[in-house]
Enzyme design. Structure first.
Site, PDB file in Angstrom:
ATOM      1  N   SER A  56       0.668  -1.326  -0.075  1.00 58.66           N
ATOM      2  CA  SER A  56       0.165  -0.025  -0.158  1.00 58.66           C
ATOM      3  C   SER A  56       0.849   1.285  -0.145  1.00 58.66           C
ATOM      4  O   SER A  56       0.396   2.423  -0.258  1.00 58.66           O
ATOM      5  CB  SER A  56      -0.873   0.074   1.146  1.00 58.66           C
ATOM      6  OG  SER A  56      -0.176  -0.290   2.405  1.00 58.66           O
ATOM      7  N   GLY A  93      -2.105  -4.385   1.346  1.00 57.02           N
ATOM      8  CA  GLY A  93      -1.991  -5.420   2.223  1.00 57.02           C
ATOM      9  C   GLY A  93      -1.177  -6.684   1.667  1.00 57.02           C
ATOM     10  O   GLY A  93      -0.889  -7.848   2.292  1.00 57.02           O
ATOM     11  N   ASN A 121       4.258  -5.367   5.709  1.00 61.52           N
ATOM     12  CA  ASN A 121       3.120  -6.330   6.414  1.00 61.52           C
ATOM     13  C   ASN A 121       3.395  -7.676   6.845  1.00 61.52           C
ATOM     14  O   ASN A 121       2.642  -7.960   8.026  1.00 61.52           O
ATOM     15  CB  ASN A 121       1.908  -6.517   5.347  1.00 61.52           C
ATOM     16  CG  ASN A 121       1.244  -5.161   4.718  1.00 61.52           C
ATOM     17  OD1 ASN A 121       0.835  -4.371   5.511  1.00 61.52           O
ATOM     18  ND2 ASN A 121       0.922  -4.928   3.582  1.00 61.52           N
ATOM     19  N   ASP A 204      -4.426   6.617  10.133  1.00 61.14           N
ATOM     20  CA  ASP A 204      -3.955   5.251  10.641  1.00 61.14           C
ATOM     21  C   ASP A 204      -2.734   5.170  11.216  1.00 61.14           C
ATOM     22  O   ASP A 204      -2.410   4.299  11.905  1.00 61.14           O
ATOM     23  CB  ASP A 204      -4.264   4.058   9.517  1.00 61.14           C
ATOM     24  CG  ASP A 204      -3.504   4.498   8.364  1.00 61.14           C
ATOM     25  OD1 ASP A 204      -2.414   5.522   8.187  1.00 61.14           O
ATOM     26  OD2 ASP A 204      -3.735   3.931   7.160  1.00 61.14           O
ATOM     27  N   HIS A 207       0.167   5.220   6.910  1.00 56.13           N
ATOM     28  CA  HIS A 207       0.139   5.506   5.502  1.00 56.13           C
ATOM     29  C   HIS A 207       0.438   7.001   5.168  1.00 56.13           C
ATOM     30  O   HIS A 207      -0.366   8.023   5.877  1.00 56.13           O
ATOM     31  CB  HIS A 207      -0.811   5.049   4.772  1.00 56.13           C
ATOM     32  CG  HIS A 207      -1.427   3.707   4.825  1.00 56.13           C
ATOM     33  ND1 HIS A 207      -2.038   3.052   5.442  1.00 56.13           N
ATOM     34  CD2 HIS A 207      -0.662   2.835   3.967  1.00 56.13           C
ATOM     35  CE1 HIS A 207      -2.006   1.802   5.424  1.00 56.13           C
ATOM     36  NE2 HIS A 207      -1.326   1.385   4.362  1.00 56.13           N
TER      37      HIS A 207
END
Length: 228
Positions: A56, A93, A121, A204, A207
């Protein structure tokens, strides 16, 4: 047969006209052929590919793709008038295992530069470190076996200590170890100056915002610039 004198001028005119017409027609055909040959399009040099292959962070989660750092690289290249095409192979992801499984599709076209940005991830999910390293090595091997001349850049990653400090420290060591073992260029930490800063990340906390991607671009660009 005797030709009347009154007809001679006409015959001379007709004969001269035919000769001139014949010569003129050949000249016209020659010029047309030359024009066609001259105006034939010269095939343009094919743009060389810069492939960003990641998760991402590469995809530009939460922002427009052109504002993510791969899009900013393309914009800079375009401003310099260079013939390179950036392909954003980011998938939100994505893990190193997932990247390895989908890599073949992206290798249908030879990348001039391959930027590998995966593993974050894996770390956030607590995947076994040896598995992450094995997958990164396998991705590099697959690219190199198919395209030995491709320049490979590995983007280093760090993770918060959610899985314990020991895991976090060992995770960080994967990237320089892989870069050294495979002799590829290493970006020490992709999110240098961005990670942990609330003003440069989406709510979040993971990012980057558009401003954050501008900083990431500044980190990545020197490694691209020296290879183009």
């Amino acid at each position: 047969m005797k030709i009347q004198k009154s007809v001679l001028p006409f015959l001379l005119f007709l004969s001269t006209s035919l000769v001139l017409f014949s010569c003129g027609g050949n000249t016209s055909e020659t010029q047309t052929a030359e024009q066609v040959e001259t105006s034939a399009e010269i095939p343009e040099e094919k743009d060389q590919v810069i492939l960003f292959f990641g998760n991402s962070l590469t995809a530009g989660y939460g922002i427009d793709p052109e504002d993510a750092f791969p899009g900013l690289v393309q914009a800079r290249i375009d401003s310099l008038g260079k013939n390179y095409k950036v392909i954003n192979g980011g998938l939100s992801g994505e893990t190193t295992a997932g990247g390895l499984s989908r890599l073949d599709w992206f290798l249908e076209e030879e990348p001039y530069i391959f930027v590998l940005e995966l593993g974050g991830n894996d770390g956030l999910r607590g995947i076994q470190l040896s598995e992450t390293k094995k997958n990164l090595l396998a991705i590099i091997d697959k690219v190199r076996s198919k395209y030995p001349d491709t320049k490979i850049i590995l983007a280093g990653m760090q993770i918060p200590p959610n899985m314990g400090q020991e895991y976090t420290d060992e995770f960080m060591k994967i990237y320089p170890a892989v870069a050294q073992e495979k002799n590829v260029t290493l970006i020490p930490f992709l999110l240098e100056g961005v990670a942990g800063n609330p003003e440069l990340n989406l709510p979040d906390g993971i990012h980057p915002t558009e401003e954050g991607h501008q900083i990431v671009f500044g980190t990545v660009w020197p490694f691209i610039e020296e290879n183009i």
